[in-house]
Design an enzyme around this catalytic site. Structure first.
Site, PDB file in Angstrom:
ATOM      1  N   HIS A  62     -20.462 -11.017 -34.334  1.00 28.55           N
ATOM      2  CA  HIS A  62     -20.150 -12.417 -34.058  1.00 28.55           C
ATOM      3  C   HIS A  62     -19.036 -12.881 -34.989  1.00 28.55           C
ATOM      4  CE1 HIS A  62     -20.697 -16.653 -33.166  1.00 28.55           C
ATOM      5  NE2 HIS A  62     -20.667 -16.870 -34.464  1.00 28.55           N
ATOM      6  N   GLY A 110       0.778  -1.231   0.000  1.00 27.38           N
ATOM      7  CA  GLY A 110       0.000   0.000   0.000  1.00 27.38           C
ATOM      8  C   GLY A 110       0.811   1.283   0.000  1.00 27.38           C
TER       9      GLY A 110
END
Ligand SMILES: Cc1cc2nc3c(=O)[nH]c(=O)nc-3n(C[C@H](O)[C@H](O)[C@H](O)COP(=O)(O)OP(=O)(O)OC[C@H]3O[C@@H](n4cnc5c(N)ncnc54)[C@H](O)[C@@H]3O)c2cc1C
Length: 471
Positions: free
Chosen positions: A443, A268
């Site tokens: 597609h 962090g």
């Protein structure tokens, strides 16, 4: 006698990183006089030691992985050879170009180089210069959190800054932390051949994400040989006689060790507030949580704004930029525009498979007590993904059981960081799953997979009245 040089502006921006730069540009576009203060190096975390260098390196790791796995597509290339100096030289050149471009932008403003220190709510000192302004934006960013593990400092370790700058790869790594910085850079090093073990306190990588997302990523990391030790409470670090670094941790009450040539500390970041003398400005802040701001990006002083990492929330570039723009408009127009986090908190992790999230997660919906339905489709059930051999992960959609409004979407999968944008647009227009199904999808494409959970949710909603609440 006071020899200070005095200057006066409509807006002074402290920190010319992503958030501060966005604020300065926006304010100048609105006709304000704007100056930057920055202690350097100029360029900001994202360009110099964050997003861009890490993504540049990750591209190398991913290329190595693709080559190793090309055999599955009938292409036999053997084990790739990594030219680490060339990898780093490429990164340096790319980052240098980005930084030059940003610095050229910053240099179109008056820039005061040095540490900024408030002397009063309307006065800031930078060396011999004293800057007075109607408004201030603080965008001083964050820095790697101090390492408080006994023995770690003595043993030596690398943080993300160092991990992006190594002259040669470590021979092996123990990684402390399984957030986005730890996972992205560990996978890069693992993919170029560095054995790695990640120690995490939680049950899965990316502990803030939904369990299916975090556990999914943890599974894929382990599958490609990165050890992930969950529920590991790190106790201390020691160094063996042969120089190997040993991390001692407790797992389910049992004492264990992980040993490597190097430790990567990825636990962090903390806000850059030291030295700003925020007390003199009357600005409320917390050393770990950052400067307190409201949704207009105002601090406890209504003419002083704070944006980006220094506010301790989200630590993402697009949010820093949005906050900077909102702060600038509010400062120059004395307005009260609020930042809308509904979509802004969208985020992504550039592991492979990638993680991308928009809207609320299931955890957030449950915490807020919001009724929702969820449906997910795995990539290994999707024609295009099968055809191109990229079947890791899934897409998950959450929708309101009342009207089908899309509440959130999570993607763990190939190119998730790009695929998520269709969902961001859909949610921007507050689309329902019924709207989404009417949008044509080419597609065969990866994006087509998003129609499947939408269809499933639409079916559930129409067939399950009275309304159901997902568990
Ligand atoms: C390894 C890594 C990878 C990351 N990857 C991503 C990613 O893929 N996507 C993403 O969205 N985010 C990513 N981030 C986070 C992102 O980089 C930060 O959220 C963002 O850069 C913060 O911007 P900022 O404007 O708040 O601060 P910064 O860009 O850090 O700017 C702060 C500026 O303030 C100046 N400054 C600081 N203190 C003072 C002072 N006292 N006086 C004068 N000047 C001062 C500094 O010199 C600096 O120029 C990553 C971070 C890391 C560490």
């Amino acid at each position: 006698m006071d020899n200070s040089n005095r200057h006066s502006f409509d807006l002074v921006v402290i920190g010319a990183g992503s958030g501060g730069y966005a604020a300065g540009r926006t304010a100048r576009d609105l006709g304000a006089s704007v100056a930057f203060v920055d202690r350097g190096p100029l360029g900001g975390l994202c360009i110099l030691r964050g997003c861009m260098p890490s993504k540049t390196l990750i591209a190398t790791g991913d290329a190595a992985y693709e080559i190793r796995h090309a055999g599955e597509l009938g292409v036999h290339a053997g084990e790739p050879a990594i030219d680490f100096p060339a990898v780093m030289a490429r990164k340096r050149e790319i980052i240098g170009g980005f930084a030059d471009y940003r610095i050229a932008g910053i240099d179109t403003f008056p820039v005061f180089s040095g540490e900024a220190r408030f002397e009063s709510p309307h006065r800031l000192r930078v060396g011999d210069d004293v800057l007075e302004a109607k408004s201030f934006v603080i965008g001083t960013g964050s820095t790697v959190a101090p390492a408080a593990i006994p023995g770690l400092a003595e043993a030596g370790f690398i943080d993300s800054d160092a991990a992006l700058e190594l002259a040669e790869p470590p021979r092996s790594l123990v990684v402390l932390g399984g957030g986005y910085v730890g996972t992205e850079l560990t996978q890069f090093y693992a993919r170029i051949g560095v054995p790695a073990t990640i120690l995490i306190r939680s049950g899965h990588l990316l502990s803030g994400e939904d369990t299916d997302v975090g556990e999914g990523l943890t599974h894929y990391f382990r599958e490609e040989g990165i050890a992930v030790e969950a529920h590991a409470a790190v106790q201390r670090v020691s160094v063996r006689d042969d120089g190997m670094k040993v991390v001692h941790y407790l797992q389910d009450g049992v004492e264990k060790t992980a040993t490597a040539h190097e430790i990567f500390y990825a636990l962090g970041r903390v806000p850059n507030v030291a030295g700003l003398n925020l007390e003199a400005a009357g600005v409320e802040f917390h050393n770990v949580l950052g400067i307190t701001v409201d949704e207009t990006m105002r601090t406890s002083q209504s003419h002083i704004f704070a944006v980006g990492d220094v506010t301790g929330r989200f630590l993402l570039v697009h949010i820093a930029i949005q906050q900077g723009e909102v702060a600038a408009r509010n400062a120059i127009h004395a307005a009260h525009e609020e930042i809308d986090y509904r979509l802004s908190k969208t985020h992504t992790v550039f592991t492979d498979p990638q993680v991308a999230i928009v809207g609320d997660s299931e955890k957030e919906l449950q915490r807020a007590g919001v009724a929702y339905l969820a449906a997910s489709t795995p990539f290994n059930d999707h024609g295009k993904a099968i055809a191109i051999g990229k079947t890791k992960g899934f897409v998950k959609m959450m929708a309101s059981p009342i009207d089908g409004r899309i509440l959130g979407c999570a993607i763990l999968g190939p190119d998730a960081s790009d695929l998520i944008h269709e969902m961001i647009v859909a949610m921007h227009y507050r689309a329902t799953v019924f709207d989404f199904m009417r949008i044509p999808h080419l597609h065969p494409t990866m994006a087509e997979i998003l129609t499947y959970p939408a269809e499933e949710l639409a079916e559930k909603i129409t067939s399950s009245r009275p309304l159901a609440i997902a568990q």
